[in-house]
Enzyme design. Structure first.
Site, PDB file in Angstrom:
ATOM      1  N   LYS A 180       0.853  -1.180   0.000  1.00 50.32           N
ATOM      2  CA  LYS A 180       0.000   0.000   0.000  1.00 50.32           C
ATOM      3  C   LYS A 180       0.893   1.236   0.000  1.00 50.32           C
ATOM      4  O   LYS A 180       1.493   1.593   1.006  1.00 50.32           O
ATOM      5  CB  LYS A 180      -0.924   0.047   1.222  1.00 50.32           C
ATOM      6  CG  LYS A 180      -1.981   1.134   1.044  1.00 50.32           C
ATOM      7  CD  LYS A 180      -2.424   1.786   2.322  1.00 50.32           C
ATOM      8  CE  LYS A 180      -1.551   2.896   2.794  1.00 50.32           C
ATOM      9  NZ  LYS A 180      -1.472   4.100   1.942  1.00 50.32           N
ATOM     10  N   PRO A 181       1.003   1.895  -1.158  1.00 48.18           N
ATOM     11  CA  PRO A 181       1.830   3.105  -1.208  1.00 48.18           C
ATOM     12  C   PRO A 181       1.057   4.290  -0.623  1.00 48.18           C
ATOM     13  O   PRO A 181      -0.155   4.209  -0.426  1.00 48.18           O
ATOM     14  CB  PRO A 181       2.046   3.307  -2.710  1.00 48.18           C
ATOM     15  CG  PRO A 181       0.854   2.684  -3.357  1.00 48.18           C
ATOM     16  CD  PRO A 181       0.377   1.580  -2.454  1.00 48.18           C
ATOM     17  N   GLY A 236       7.250   5.214   7.797  1.00 53.39           N
ATOM     18  CA  GLY A 236       6.371   6.371   7.918  1.00 53.39           C
ATOM     19  C   GLY A 236       6.556   7.038   9.261  1.00 53.39           C
ATOM     20  O   GLY A 236       7.612   6.906   9.888  1.00 53.39           O
ATOM     21  N   THR A 238       6.251   8.115  13.225  1.00 56.43           N
ATOM     22  CA  THR A 238       6.349   7.376  14.487  1.00 56.43           C
ATOM     23  C   THR A 238       4.953   7.131  15.056  1.00 56.43           C
ATOM     24  O   THR A 238       4.678   6.046  15.581  1.00 56.43           O
ATOM     25  CB  THR A 238       7.221   8.175  15.479  1.00 56.43           C
ATOM     26  OG1 THR A 238       8.453   8.463  14.813  1.00 56.43           O
ATOM     27  CG2 THR A 238       7.506   7.389  16.736  1.00 56.43           C
ATOM     28  N   GLU A 258      10.385   1.540  10.137  1.00 58.66           N
ATOM     29  CA  GLU A 258      11.362   2.608   9.868  1.00 58.66           C
ATOM     30  C   GLU A 258      10.630   3.907  10.106  1.00 58.66           C
ATOM     31  O   GLU A 258       9.848   4.346   9.255  1.00 58.66           O
ATOM     32  CB  GLU A 258      11.862   2.539   8.427  1.00 58.66           C
ATOM     33  CG  GLU A 258      12.531   1.240   8.031  1.00 58.66           C
ATOM     34  CD  GLU A 258      13.866   1.016   8.707  1.00 58.66           C
ATOM     35  OE1 GLU A 258      14.344   1.891   9.446  1.00 58.66           O
ATOM     36  OE2 GLU A 258      14.426  -0.077   8.518  1.00 58.66           O
ATOM     37  N   CYS A 292      13.664  10.916   6.391  1.00 61.13           N
ATOM     38  CA  CYS A 292      13.705  10.574   7.818  1.00 61.13           C
ATOM     39  C   CYS A 292      15.114  10.645   8.375  1.00 61.13           C
ATOM     40  O   CYS A 292      15.297  10.754   9.580  1.00 61.13           O
ATOM     41  CB  CYS A 292      13.090   9.203   8.052  1.00 61.13           C
ATOM     42  SG  CYS A 292      13.732   7.974   6.938  1.00 61.13           S
TER      43      CYS A 292
HETATM   44  P1  ADP Z   1       3.285  11.161   6.797  1.00 67.42           P
HETATM   45  O1  ADP Z   1       2.700  11.958   7.925  1.00 67.42           O
HETATM   46  O2  ADP Z   1       4.680  11.477   6.488  1.00 67.42           O
HETATM   47  O3  ADP Z   1       2.412  11.103   5.589  1.00 67.42           O
HETATM   48  P2  ADP Z   1       2.311   8.601   7.628  1.00 67.42           P
HETATM   49  O4  ADP Z   1       2.871   7.711   8.668  1.00 67.42           O
HETATM   50  O5  ADP Z   1       1.000   9.237   7.899  1.00 67.42           O
HETATM   51  O6  ADP Z   1       3.430   9.679   7.360  1.00 67.42           O
HETATM   52  O7  ADP Z   1       2.216   7.843   6.242  1.00 67.42           O
HETATM   53  C1  ADP Z   1       3.066   6.795   5.846  1.00 67.42           C
HETATM   54  C2  ADP Z   1       2.234   5.714   5.218  1.00 67.42           C
HETATM   55  O8  ADP Z   1       1.337   5.210   6.207  1.00 67.42           O
HETATM   56  C3  ADP Z   1       1.348   6.158   4.060  1.00 67.42           C
HETATM   57  O9  ADP Z   1       1.233   5.085   3.141  1.00 67.42           O
HETATM   58  C4  ADP Z   1       0.016   6.407   4.731  1.00 67.42           C
HETATM   59  O10 ADP Z   1      -1.066   6.295   3.837  1.00 67.42           O
HETATM   60  C5  ADP Z   1       0.000   5.279   5.737  1.00 67.42           C
HETATM   61  N1  ADP Z   1      -0.853   5.503   6.911  1.00 67.42           N
HETATM   62  C6  ADP Z   1      -1.261   6.659   7.467  1.00 67.42           C
HETATM   63  N2  ADP Z   1      -2.019   6.418   8.551  1.00 67.42           N
HETATM   64  C7  ADP Z   1      -2.113   5.069   8.681  1.00 67.42           C
HETATM   65  C8  ADP Z   1      -2.725   4.169   9.605  1.00 67.42           C
HETATM   66  N3  ADP Z   1      -3.425   4.607  10.653  1.00 67.42           N
HETATM   67  N4  ADP Z   1      -2.581   2.833   9.393  1.00 67.42           N
HETATM   68  C9  ADP Z   1      -1.864   2.380   8.358  1.00 67.42           C
HETATM   69  N5  ADP Z   1      -1.248   3.156   7.476  1.00 67.42           N
HETATM   70  C10 ADP Z   1      -1.363   4.484   7.623  1.00 67.42           C
END
Ligand code: ADP
Length: 487
Positions: A180-181, A236, A238, A258, A292
């Protein structure tokens, strides 16, 4: 809704349109952060459609795990070759959807491709062991097995490399994966996946699923709670990483994380100024500060402070910000308004608490809505957000220190522990300080530290697990022991 990819690149249009034809439901637009124009439109898949993909990946694992390492290595090599042949096209798409300067996008594609090449070579090095037994009648045999289906969740800042770094190792290990990007950058992900299929990697062995930004958490919950998924690999924030970690507990699921950093960049009196400035520029301004491992806090020793700050300011002033498709542009926009607002808020917070603006300090909206001027702030204090939190923007916060111990204390005064940097010409100091930095990676007189051969990852709140190197593949393997008795 028009289902299309408005990309100038013919091959990518074909690949992305193929993905779109597979799904009938809603879609969402992918925007160019430079000017807000639509770069492409991709399927906004339903959770049921994604569940089906997970089931297919699970079914596919039964066959894939039985393939030989040589077979998987060969397919990964073919994928690598196709990625190399299509590098320029992928870079164009990546640059548009991520707002990344084109030359940097070319660099990311080469870097991302190198993980597939590395994984193709690593696939055949997964060895078992025969351990000397304490009993004459029993033999201890150890093998490494793929864990199963891996749920991969990636961010927008490296739309190519974050996928290849995870998927390459997972496939080499004999795992299947569902990727899932980030909703901001799905076009690169779709292109990479289609090229993997063209290389002969079966469709259900490597899947990509796309959802709009608001549905990310539902996919995260599905991946972490589905008994069909054996492990999660996430890059993504923290905050999200911790949510996924908690969700994985119920199934005691394998997870590698990461997460964010708050990298100290320490310049000691003995540093070579030109090299330090060069390292600082790359550690800070790559992808407009949105990495990061970006240097977050600059700690400069008092004897070199004035000279370093003057030399850095001179160079930063010359960085060209603008439309990333122009060849000489070095700084693009921030990815979205959330990121733009964070950077704006952090700088305002610092100024309100006494930080001095040496350069920038404001938006560059004359270029575009998401552009923020490269900024240098002096007199940074521990109560400021730029000190405590990951900035993810083109902002250099300067902290002056006198003694080495003081620098180490400041550097470690954070829960993040991803990368740390130091510039020094004193060998003893280099080893002394490197050892004490509470980070998974240390750049010494070097601002660009990541490569497929090296283990990437953090400690403390910055994550668990490593990617790339000889360690990366272990995230996707479990150790199985056979006791051969009656001898
Ligand atoms: P950023 O704030 O830099 O966008 P995120 O951690 O929100 O960082 O996003 C990194 C990835 O995690 C993206 O693919 C985003 O769609 C996904 N993402 C965001 N929220 C959730 C969540 N609650 N569960 C799973 N994936 C998520």
């Amino acid at each position: 809704v028009i289902l299309s990819c408005k990309n100038s690149n013919f091959k990518n249009i074909q690949l992305i349109n193929k993905q779109i034809r597979l799904y009938s439901g809603s879609t969402f637009d992918v925007l160019n952060p430079v000017n807000g124009t639509v770069v492409g439109t991709v399927p906004d898949m339903t959770i049921d459609e994604i569940k089906e993909k997970v089931e297919k990946a699970s079914d596919a694992h039964h066959e894939w795990k039985l393939t030989t390492a040589k077979h998987r290595a060969g397919l990964l090599r073919k994928w690598f070759n196709l990625l190399e042949q299509n590098s320029a096209d992928i870079a164009k798409t990546l640059s548009k959807e991520a707002g990344k300067p084109f030359n940097e996008a070319v660099g990311e594609v080469a870097y991302g491709n190198s993980f597939v090449e590395w994984s193709s070579e690593e696939a055949r090095t997964v060895l078992g062991q025969i351990i000397p037994s304490p009993y004459k009648s029993k033999k201890i045999l150890v093998e490494k097995h793929p864990i199963g289906v891996v749920g991969i969740i990636t961010p927008w800042n490296f739309p190519h490399a974050m996928i290849t770094r995870k998927a390459g190792a997972a496939l080499a290990a004999g795992c299947t994966c569902v990727i899932k990007p980030a909703a901001e950058t799905p076009l690169t992900a779709i292109t990479l996946t289609q090229l993997a299929h063209e290389a002969g990697i079966p469709e259900n062995v490597m899947n990509v699923v796309t959802v709009n930004v608001n549905k990310a958490s539902q996919v995260g919950t599905l991946f972490c709670t589905s008994p069909l998924i054996a492990g999660i690999s996430f890059t993504g924030s923290t905050v999200v990483g911790k949510i996924l970690y908690r969700l994985c507990a119920d199934h005691v699921k394998r997870i590698s994380l990461e997460l964010g950093g708050n990298a100290p960049f320490i310049i000691f009196d003995s540093a070579d100024i030109d090299k330090a400035v060069e390292a600082a520029l790359v550690a800070k301004f790559r992808n407009c500060g949105q990495t990061c491992v970006a240097a977050n806090r600059f700690l400069v020793q008092s004897g070199i402070y004035d000279k370093f700050v003057a030399a850095l300011t001179e160079k930063v002033k010359k960085l060209r910000m603008g439309d990333v498709s122009q060849p000489d542009v070095q700084l693009g926009p921030l990815i979205n308004s959330k990121q733009f607002n964070t950077v704006t808020r952090f700088v305002e917070d610092a100024i309100s608490k006494g930080a001095k603006v040496l350069l920038g300090g404001k938006a560059a909206t004359h270029i575009g809505q998401l552009f923020y001027e490269p900024t240098i702030l002096a007199d940074i204090k521990p109560d400021m957000k730029v000190y405590n939190e990951e900035i993810f923007g083109p902002v250099v916060p300067l902290i002056q220190f006198k003694k080495e111990e003081e620098a180490i204390k400041i550097a470690n005064s954070t829960m993040a522990g991803l990368a740390g940097y130091l510039c020094s010409s004193d060998v003893n100091q280099i080893f002394r300080v490197s050892k004490l930095l509470e980070t998974g990676m240390v750049g010494i007189n070097e601002g660009l530290i990541s490569m497929a051969e090296a283990p990437f990852g953090g400690i403390k709140d910055s994550g668990i697990g490593r990617e790339g190197s000889i360690y990366g593949i272990d995230e996707f393997l479990y150790v199985k022991y056979y006791c051969l008795g009656g001898l």
